[in-house]
Design an enzyme around this catalytic site. Sequence first.
Site, PDB file in Angstrom:
ATOM      1  N   HIS A 203     -18.912   3.175  28.676  1.00  0.00           N
ATOM      2  CA  HIS A 203     -20.262   2.673  28.957  1.00  0.00           C
ATOM      3  C   HIS A 203     -20.287   1.329  29.646  1.00  0.00           C
ATOM      4  O   HIS A 203     -21.348   0.823  29.982  1.00  0.00           O
ATOM      5  CB  HIS A 203     -21.101   2.629  27.665  1.00  0.00           C
ATOM      6  CG  HIS A 203     -20.643   1.610  26.663  1.00  0.00           C
ATOM      7  ND1 HIS A 203     -21.093   0.313  26.677  1.00  0.00           N
ATOM      8  CD2 HIS A 203     -19.785   1.684  25.634  1.00  0.00           C
ATOM      9  CE1 HIS A 203     -20.522  -0.352  25.669  1.00  0.00           C
ATOM     10  NE2 HIS A 203     -19.727   0.453  25.028  1.00  0.00           N
TER      11      HIS A 203
HETATM   12  N1  UDP Z   1     -19.937   4.789  17.905  1.00  0.00           N
HETATM   13  C1  UDP Z   1     -20.655   5.803  17.270  1.00  0.00           C
HETATM   14  N2  UDP Z   1     -20.931   6.959  17.938  1.00  0.00           N
HETATM   15  C2  UDP Z   1     -20.495   7.190  19.208  1.00  0.00           C
HETATM   16  C3  UDP Z   1     -19.748   6.170  19.841  1.00  0.00           C
HETATM   17  C4  UDP Z   1     -19.491   4.972  19.172  1.00  0.00           C
HETATM   18  O1  UDP Z   1     -21.046   5.650  16.115  1.00  0.00           O
HETATM   19  O2  UDP Z   1     -20.777   8.255  19.750  1.00  0.00           O
HETATM   20  C5  UDP Z   1     -19.712   3.518  17.194  1.00  0.00           C
HETATM   21  C6  UDP Z   1     -18.271   3.076  17.115  1.00  0.00           C
HETATM   22  O3  UDP Z   1     -17.594   3.667  16.053  1.00  0.00           O
HETATM   23  C7  UDP Z   1     -18.417   1.577  16.935  1.00  0.00           C
HETATM   24  C8  UDP Z   1     -19.659   1.262  17.726  1.00  0.00           C
HETATM   25  O4  UDP Z   1     -20.347   2.474  17.904  1.00  0.00           O
HETATM   26  O5  UDP Z   1     -18.618   1.284  15.582  1.00  0.00           O
HETATM   27  C9  UDP Z   1     -19.250   0.643  19.046  1.00  0.00           C
HETATM   28  O6  UDP Z   1     -20.288   0.530  19.861  1.00  0.00           O
HETATM   29  P1  UDP Z   1     -20.196   0.517  21.440  1.00  0.00           P
HETATM   30  O7  UDP Z   1     -18.956   1.166  21.927  1.00  0.00           O
HETATM   31  O8  UDP Z   1     -21.492   1.022  21.898  1.00  0.00           O
HETATM   32  O9  UDP Z   1     -20.175  -1.050  21.728  1.00  0.00           O
HETATM   33  P2  UDP Z   1     -19.043  -2.123  22.016  1.00  0.00           P
HETATM   34  O10 UDP Z   1     -18.189  -2.209  20.803  1.00  0.00           O
HETATM   35  O11 UDP Z   1     -18.328  -1.714  23.244  1.00  0.00           O
HETATM   36  O12 UDP Z   1     -19.823  -3.388  22.214  1.00  0.00           O
END
Ligand code: UDP
Length: 363
Positions: A203
């Site tokens: 993303h």
């Molecule tokens: N996550 C989730 N479902 C999904 C994809 C990710 O619950 O389909 C969770 C993942 O386990 C983590 C969080 O979302 O706890 C991470 O969010 P994201 O990747 O959107 O954000 P980033 O960490 O890159 O800021």
Amino acid sequence: MSRVLHITGARPNFPKAAPVLAALEGSVEQVLVHTGQHYDDRLSRVFFDELGLPEPDLNLGAGSGSHATQTAAVMVGLEQVFLERQPDLVVVYGDINSTLAAALVAAKLLIPVAHVEAGLRSFDPTMPEEVNRRVTDQLSDLLLVTSADAVGHLAREGIAAGRIHFTGNPMIDTLLKHLDRFDEAAARQRHGLSGDYLVATLHRPSNVDDPAAVAQLVSVLHKAAERMPVVIPLHPRGRAGLEAAGLLESSGVVVSDPLPYTAFLGLVRGAAAVLTDSGGVQEEASVLGVPCLTMRPNTERPVTITHGTNRLVGVEGVLAALDEVLDAPPLERPAPLEKRPPLWDGQAGPRIAGVVLDWLAAR
Ligand code: UDP
């Protein structure tokens, strides 16, 4: 009783905030604010249901928009809330626009700020999150860090040592608490998988915004899918571009909507490897003992490389790294405590609460 306002707004905030709220329960008056930065139920509602987070006391409904539009909407909403509620402390999480907006508004109203997950640095100015991290840390009174390298970054940016507290990773508290619910067999059934499989999440703007980058990414995912199925719970951000570039044209690619937390981690737990550009997933894969190939040129979480299962491979390096990882002996799952980053032990929430309560008592 002191009044603490917690500011959350998007998916990665919720697993970080849940253990902190739980650990402070009964010791302070808590107000949970949802800025509405993520309003899609699949990125928000499901986390409250699953993680046992209390219903938000307030939802500002800020919604999406350009960075300026969104940050400004959250600032305007929070200014009113802070003036009405007069908190003793505002707690912000991670690196999203709501994190920065809350820190700015609180600082100008002379309300102290605690930043959970302070000090992470990718040193990549093209990441909007990097701006949010740097500015939030400068405005925060309490900097609660998840890894030792973050202490060094903050010290070099002139933050006084007395404000920095190495408390560990609350996101890992949430992961360890719910480990028994990460059901790999249910995940296989849900996605129609029998043998080995990969999970991918994507993303970040650097991967899903530019059509040339999207085309390269789709080609790499198709080649990976020739080895084994690649399950991709797709974030709404970038979905249209990935599909337009032909993501679904490989029979080995299994696309789903974003998954609820336990369903997602059940899927990751059983995967041969994870390909990702997410910050949180690098951490979660490391603790689950699942090889992680990070499709970015840098990471603000180098501890997942030195003390975890993560490799920084970029999009171009995925296929070669995948060959290596799949040929290597399997890792212990989940990773034993001594193979995890220090203080990723399930007790970060209580340590954060301890720092906050001591700080409030000393005021
Ligand atoms: N996550 C989730 N479902 C999904 C994809 C990710 O619950 O389909 C969770 C993942 O386990 C983590 C969080 O979302 O706890 C991470 O969010 P994201 O990747 O959107 O954000 P980033 O960490 O890159 O800021």
